[in-house]
Design a protein around this motif. Structure first.
Motif, PDB file in Angstrom:
ATOM      1  N   ALA A   1      38.077  41.475  33.844  1.00 25.15           N
ATOM      2  CA  ALA A   1      38.923  42.319  32.987  1.00 25.15           C
ATOM      3  C   ALA A   1      40.271  42.604  33.660  1.00 25.15           C
ATOM      4  CB  ALA A   1      38.206  43.625  32.660  1.00 25.15           C
ATOM      5  N   LYS A   2      40.241  42.862  34.956  1.00 22.99           N
ATOM      6  CA  LYS A   2      41.480  43.111  35.707  1.00 22.99           C
ATOM      7  C   LYS A   2      42.370  41.865  35.700  1.00 22.99           C
ATOM      8  CE  LYS A   2      43.104  44.403  40.312  1.00 22.99           C
ATOM      9  NZ  LYS A   2      42.701  44.699  41.695  1.00 22.99           N
ATOM     10  N   ALA A   3      41.769  40.703  35.890  1.00 25.64           N
ATOM     11  CA  ALA A   3      42.542  39.450  35.888  1.00 25.64           C
ATOM     12  C   ALA A   3      43.131  39.177  34.507  1.00 25.64           C
ATOM     13  CB  ALA A   3      41.669  38.286  36.347  1.00 25.64           C
ATOM     14  N   LYS A   4      42.358  39.427  33.443  1.00 25.18           N
ATOM     15  CA  LYS A   4      42.865  39.218  32.076  1.00 25.18           C
ATOM     16  C   LYS A   4      44.059  40.133  31.800  1.00 25.18           C
ATOM     17  CE  LYS A   4      38.813  37.470  29.638  1.00 25.18           C
ATOM     18  NZ  LYS A   4      37.844  37.718  28.555  1.00 25.18           N
ATOM     19  N   LYS A   5      43.957  41.381  32.232  1.00 25.41           N
ATOM     20  CA  LYS A   5      45.067  42.332  32.051  1.00 25.41           C
ATOM     21  C   LYS A   5      46.307  41.834  32.797  1.00 25.41           C
ATOM     22  CE  LYS A   5      46.218  47.204  32.659  1.00 25.41           C
ATOM     23  NZ  LYS A   5      46.912  47.599  33.864  1.00 25.41           N
TER      24      LYS A   5
ATOM     25  N   ASN B   1      38.111  42.324  48.740  1.00 26.05           N
ATOM     26  CA  ASN B   1      39.135  41.510  49.403  1.00 26.05           C
ATOM     27  C   ASN B   1      40.032  40.871  48.350  1.00 26.05           C
ATOM     28  OD1 ASN B   1      40.707  39.776  50.880  1.00 26.05           O
ATOM     29  ND2 ASN B   1      39.013  38.685  51.851  1.00 26.05           N
ATOM     30  N   PRO B   2      41.120  41.534  47.944  1.00 24.14           N
ATOM     31  CA  PRO B   2      41.966  41.012  46.871  1.00 24.14           C
ATOM     32  C   PRO B   2      42.671  39.693  47.202  1.00 24.14           C
ATOM     33  CG  PRO B   2      42.914  43.004  47.819  1.00 24.14           C
ATOM     34  CD  PRO B   2      41.563  42.829  48.437  1.00 24.14           C
ATOM     35  N   GLU B   3      42.678  39.295  48.455  1.00 28.12           N
ATOM     36  CA  GLU B   3      43.266  38.006  48.813  1.00 28.12           C
ATOM     37  C   GLU B   3      42.318  36.857  48.493  1.00 28.12           C
ATOM     38  OE1 GLU B   3      46.438  37.453  49.796  1.00 28.12           O
ATOM     39  OE2 GLU B   3      46.656  39.581  49.380  1.00 28.12           O
ATOM     40  N   ALA B   4      41.036  37.167  48.369  1.00 30.97           N
ATOM     41  CA  ALA B   4      40.025  36.137  48.092  1.00 30.97           C
ATOM     42  C   ALA B   4      39.675  36.163  46.607  1.00 30.97           C
ATOM     43  CB  ALA B   4      38.777  36.387  48.933  1.00 30.97           C
ATOM     44  N   GLY B   5      39.388  34.988  46.076  1.00 31.02           N
ATOM     45  CA  GLY B   5      39.030  34.910  44.668  1.00 31.02           C
ATOM     46  C   GLY B   5      37.732  34.163  44.461  1.00 31.02           C
TER      47      GLY B   5
ATOM     48  N   GLN C   1      39.674  38.359  41.555  1.00 28.74           N
ATOM     49  CA  GLN C   1      39.608  38.809  42.943  1.00 28.74           C
ATOM     50  C   GLN C   1      38.236  39.339  43.351  1.00 28.74           C
ATOM     51  OE1 GLN C   1      42.745  41.715  42.560  1.00 28.74           O
ATOM     52  NE2 GLN C   1      44.236  40.348  43.523  1.00 28.74           N
ATOM     53  N   VAL C   2      37.886  39.048  44.584  1.00 32.68           N
ATOM     54  CA  VAL C   2      36.693  39.637  45.184  1.00 32.68           C
ATOM     55  C   VAL C   2      36.985  41.132  45.334  1.00 32.68           C
ATOM     56  CG1 VAL C   2      35.254  39.701  47.274  1.00 32.68           C
ATOM     57  CG2 VAL C   2      36.075  37.497  46.385  1.00 32.68           C
ATOM     58  N   PRO C   3      36.086  42.000  44.856  1.00 34.15           N
ATOM     59  CA  PRO C   3      36.381  43.443  44.826  1.00 34.15           C
ATOM     60  C   PRO C   3      36.835  44.042  46.156  1.00 34.15           C
ATOM     61  CG  PRO C   3      34.384  43.002  43.584  1.00 34.15           C
ATOM     62  CD  PRO C   3      34.785  41.709  44.243  1.00 34.15           C
TER      63      PRO C   3
END
Length: 151
Positions: free
Chosen positions: A80-84, A44-48, A40-42
């Motif tokens: 790291a957030k996405a991996k978690k 804007n969590p809807e955007a990646g 995620q874009v920091p």
């Protein structure tokens, strides 16, 4: 005789309803989860700007990272957030089974929609990274609009 196809759904908040419909129509074995999460874009969590797959692969859209002027620290934190999140989703949706089990089988990857397409592309590449399936196919609703890159 060819092995039955494997229907692999990419879960977001839940299992895409289309995955169940396709599995029923093909009389395929139980639906498998192909756990992939967008990076995620920091602000804007809807955007990646990339995706992380069930097998730990990280795919980043480097031109977008540069255009957004993301720092290494921001990129690393988002990855790291996405991996978690992938680990949590594997436990929740796949019963702890990391691999969707597509070796030497026709794999049909299903998502409930595509924004940038990075999660689907990451899922395809992750599927190809193991023992390759006999064939792969992807299914998702078409994006509302698609603007190809001119660069």
């Amino acid at each position: 005789m060819a092995a039955e196809p494997v229907i692999c759904a990419i879960p977001a908040g839940g299992i895409p309803p289309g995955g169940l419909e396709v599995a029923r129509a093909l009389k395929a074995p139980p639906l498998r989860m192909a756990v992939v999460r967008k990076v995620q874009v920091p602000w804007n969590p809807e955007a990646g700007f990339g995706a992380v797959t069930w097998n730990g692969q990280v795919f980043l859209n480097h031109p977008l990272v540069n255009a957004l002027a993301l720092s290494d620290a921001e990129v690393n934190a988002a990855v790291a957030k996405a991996k978690k999140n992938v680990k949590e989703r594997i436990a929740k949706f796949a019963g702890g089974r990391e691999e969707p089990g597509i070796e030497n089988r026709t794999a049909i990857l299903i998502d409930d929609g595509l924004a940038t397409g990075y999660t689907m592309l990451a899922a395809i590449e992750a599927a190809r990274a193991g023992l390759p399936p006999a064939r792969s196919s992807r299914r998702s609703p078409p994006p509302d609009r698609f603007t190809p890159s001119t660069s």
